[in-house]
Design an enzyme around this catalytic site. Sequence first.
Site, PDB file in Angstrom:
ATOM      1  CG  ASP A 249      -1.665   1.310   1.393  1.00  0.00           C
ATOM      2  OD1 ASP A 249      -2.535   1.590   0.560  1.00  0.00           O
ATOM      3  OD2 ASP A 249      -1.366   2.055   2.350  1.00  0.00           O
TER       4      ASP A 249
ATOM      5  CG  LEU B  84      -7.682  10.034   4.484  1.00  0.00           C
ATOM      6  CD1 LEU B  84      -7.606  11.325   5.286  1.00  0.00           C
ATOM      7  CD2 LEU B  84      -8.912  10.053   3.581  1.00  0.00           C
ATOM      8  NE  ARG B  85       0.860   5.669   2.405  1.00  0.00           N
ATOM      9  CZ  ARG B  85       0.768   4.916   3.488  1.00  0.00           C
ATOM     10  NH1 ARG B  85       0.005   3.832   3.475  1.00  0.00           N
ATOM     11  NH2 ARG B  85       1.406   5.234   4.586  1.00  0.00           N
ATOM     12  CB  ALA B  86      -5.839   5.710  -2.199  1.00  0.00           C
TER      13      ALA B  86
ATOM     14  CB  VAL C  61      -0.944   8.417  -4.087  1.00  0.00           C
ATOM     15  CG1 VAL C  61      -0.260   7.924  -5.361  1.00  0.00           C
ATOM     16  CG2 VAL C  61      -0.038   8.153  -2.890  1.00  0.00           C
TER      17      VAL C  61
END
Length: 343
Positions: free
Chosen positions: A164, A245-247, A250
């Site tokens: 991830d 919330l990383r997606a 990015v």
Amino acid sequence: MTAATQRPAFPFAALIGQAPLQQALLLAAIDPGLGGVLVSGPRGTAKSTAARALAELLPEGQLVNLPLGASEDRLIGTLDIETVLRDGSVRFSPGLLARAHRGVLYVDEVNLLPDALVDALLDAAASGVNTVERDGVSHSHDASFVLIGTMNPEEGELRPQLIDRFGLMVELQNCYEPRVREEIVKARLAFDLDPGGFRARHEQAQQRYVQRIRAAREALPQLAFDDTVHARVSALCIGAAVDGLRADLVMLRAARALAALEQAAAISAEHVDRVAEAVLVHRRHQRDPQQGDDARESGSKGSSSTAHDAAAASSESDWGYLPPERSATTQVKGVIPLSAKKR
């Protein structure tokens, strides 16, 4: 290997049938803070060829390989504690992260690398800084590089917590289209027979890529995200049921890099859609349809339902417990009591 004996790299502009991979690599080159690119695919799908080709397009043209047997000290560097204690000065021996600054750090079979090294790689790739701490002494240096990790899924997968953290992922497949397969083989044979002549034929296209990357890096800070772009990113990430919330972050940065690459005046929802698959392919989860229905129902309610919701919450304060129910009883025979000695 010296420059005189180093084999020339296959030109990035000459890659065939690898448009998604080329786009992901260019976005990571424009914004290394994306966190790197994970390339998954079977053997012989040009994973390492593409990584070496990208390095030539960067300002330093530096490609650093991380071998599987590398130690943590070789990766992040070491501090000479004896010098610190004796002279009071920090002597730092640079590692591979320092060498890869402004270039490409390539990790073949990253799924076979120890988790501790993968963690260190991803931390530095996302932050652009490498920090070495030992016995209370700390040293930091810039480490802005394009991280490219390749893996063959037949040899094992990365842990979900690690996969991830790669910004983008591209899944390559074997090519079974005859025309494309023939073009790939012809290009490879032509390069092997005459590397210099083959590279010369693609020199102008290579220089255009170099100029596009340079111009995109300059334009990157000038592009802002509007509400339409944020809404599209949120909708895609919610639909993919991603964790955290990383997606979202990015995807926004990747869409901005793509807009910069194309010298667009603004970031659009179309840019978001074109980078979404590389952002979500390794983060997507199956979503319970009931959760989506509940979310839509709750979102459609206005402020007039606040009192009703509060009352429902109050009446369900014992959530998780079943209400008492009557149970059938059966008459049993009398039980002979035990004597006092047997009790």
